[in-house]
Design an enzyme around this catalytic site. Structure first.
Site, PDB file in Angstrom:
ATOM      1  N   SER A 112       0.839  -1.193   0.000  1.00 15.65           N
ATOM      2  CA  SER A 112       0.000   0.000   0.000  1.00 15.65           C
ATOM      3  C   SER A 112       0.881   1.252   0.000  1.00 15.65           C
ATOM      4  O   SER A 112       1.708   1.422  -0.893  1.00 15.65           O
ATOM      5  CB  SER A 112      -0.958  -0.035   1.196  1.00 15.65           C
ATOM      6  OG  SER A 112      -1.982   0.926   1.054  1.00 15.65           O
ATOM      7  N   GLU A 209      -1.448  -2.712  -8.174  1.00 16.33           N
ATOM      8  CA  GLU A 209      -2.680  -3.023  -7.452  1.00 16.33           C
ATOM      9  C   GLU A 209      -3.244  -1.721  -6.908  1.00 16.33           C
ATOM     10  O   GLU A 209      -2.550  -0.706  -6.877  1.00 16.33           O
ATOM     11  CB  GLU A 209      -2.424  -4.041  -6.331  1.00 16.33           C
ATOM     12  CG  GLU A 209      -1.363  -3.617  -5.309  1.00 16.33           C
ATOM     13  CD  GLU A 209      -1.890  -2.719  -4.206  1.00 16.33           C
ATOM     14  OE1 GLU A 209      -3.109  -2.764  -3.934  1.00 16.33           O
ATOM     15  OE2 GLU A 209      -1.100  -1.966  -3.625  1.00 16.33           O
ATOM     16  N   HIS A 280      -4.652  -5.741  -1.763  1.00 14.90           N
ATOM     17  CA  HIS A 280      -5.244  -5.404  -0.464  1.00 14.90           C
ATOM     18  C   HIS A 280      -6.253  -6.439   0.037  1.00 14.90           C
ATOM     19  O   HIS A 280      -7.179  -6.093   0.762  1.00 14.90           O
ATOM     20  CB  HIS A 280      -5.935  -4.039  -0.542  1.00 14.90           C
ATOM     21  CG  HIS A 280      -5.011  -2.877  -0.416  1.00 14.90           C
ATOM     22  ND1 HIS A 280      -4.162  -2.479  -1.421  1.00 14.90           N
ATOM     23  CD2 HIS A 280      -4.798  -2.006   0.617  1.00 14.90           C
ATOM     24  CE1 HIS A 280      -3.483  -1.417  -1.030  1.00 14.90           C
ATOM     25  NE2 HIS A 280      -3.854  -1.101   0.196  1.00 14.90           N
TER      26      HIS A 280
END
Length: 310
Positions: A112, A209, A280
């Site tokens: 992230s 992502e 995630h």
């Protein structure tokens, strides 16, 4: 600049725990994550400022940068695992001593917002790092068995298995591409454009992502990559999980992320695979940033060509 490959983890090794982005609202999750690591046979040490809070940040920029530098400089520490992502790591990049990081290569894990650190460490120190589970997020509860096995296999052995055929990947453009794995969270990667911390993506395998971005925003960021030439420069493109990337207003017309991705793939001459198990969600494979790999655009597989640890 030579690639710096960290040493593999062994039983009894010391793992440093840091919070380089946002703070944990529930501190018991950090305690549970630490207990998990210790149950796996490792010792832990927590960063001096890891429990602090400064608004939406886990301490000031200086404090968070200090914890990163201290963990790399501490010869006792064998690996560093981030507590969580959130927001804040790009603010630290100009404050880090990349010579110290390069001189002390060690396992560094997170995803992230941690993407900014992965890419900066590669661009400035050529350090192999790991886009994978975090202590206060994934390790604080019951880890998904797939994610758990993938993480420890990669960190403790010279394994070359990553994402075999049949793992859920959606081949969109055929071919085979080989290159170093570079990428992570799409919005964080885009945030590094035009900075000294943006890696060179020529001949790399680009992996991406995202979470919580509406389709038009995903479209805008992927368009930026295309306009910047990344889809032409890369040896292949691997897309992972785009979690909760749906319109906020269901009543307004919108493309889906799948439609946007298929449009990108249709204009690419490189192998292009979507829907791979990283991002995630609980079921995630750990991706070693900077390691040479091969993407098969027909089988939907991703294979390491060299070990991620020594």
């Amino acid at each position: 600049m030579d690639v710096r490959v960290p040493a593999r983890l062994r039983p009894g090794d010391l793992i440093g725990v840091i919070a380089p982005a946002s703070p944990m609202d529930d501190c018991t999750r950090v305690e549970r994550g630490v207990r998990y690591l210790e149950s796996c046979g490792y010792r832990t040490i927590t960063g001096k400022h890891a429990g602090k809070r400064s608004g939406y940040l886990a301490g000031t920029d200086e404090e968070r940068a200090e914890d990163i530098g201290a963990m790399f400089a501490d010869r006792r520490v064998n690996a560093i695992i981030c507590i969580r992502g959130g927001y804040g790591t790009p603010r630290l990049l100009a404050q880090l001593d990349y010579a110290v990081i390069r001189k002390n290569p060690k396992i560094f894990v997170g995803y992230s917002d941690i993407t900014a650190l992965h890419l900066a460490f590669w661009a400035r120190a050529r350090l192999v790092t790991f886009h994978g589970p975090m202590l206060g997020v994934d390790m604080a509860g019951t880890m998904d068995p797939f994610a758990e096995e993938a993480l420890w296999r990669l960190l403790t052995s010279p394994s070359r298995q990553l994402i075999p055929p049949g793992s859920g990947g959606m081949p969109l453009t055929p071919g085979r591409g080989t290159g170093r794995l570079l990428g992570g969270n799409l919005s964080l990667l885009v945030s590094l454009f035009g900075t000294p911390y943006q890696p060179a993506f020529r001949h790399a395998l680009l992996f991406l992502e995202e979470i919580g971005e509406e389709p038009y925003r995903v479209d805008r960021m992927l368009t930026q990559l295309r306009n910047a030439g990344l889809f032409r420069q890369a040896a292949g493109i691997a897309l992972g999980q785009f979690t909760d990337c749906v319109p906020k207003d269901a009543g307004k017309p919108s493309q889906t992320v799948e439609e946007i991705v298929r449009e990108c793939a249709a204009g690419s001459s490189r192998p292009f695979v979507a829907g791979l198990p990283f991002g995630h969600e609980r079921k995630m494979v750990t991706i070693p940033v900077g390691v040479r790999a091969a993407l098969d655009g027909r089988a939907g597989s991703l294979e390491l060509l060299e070990p991620a640890v020594c």
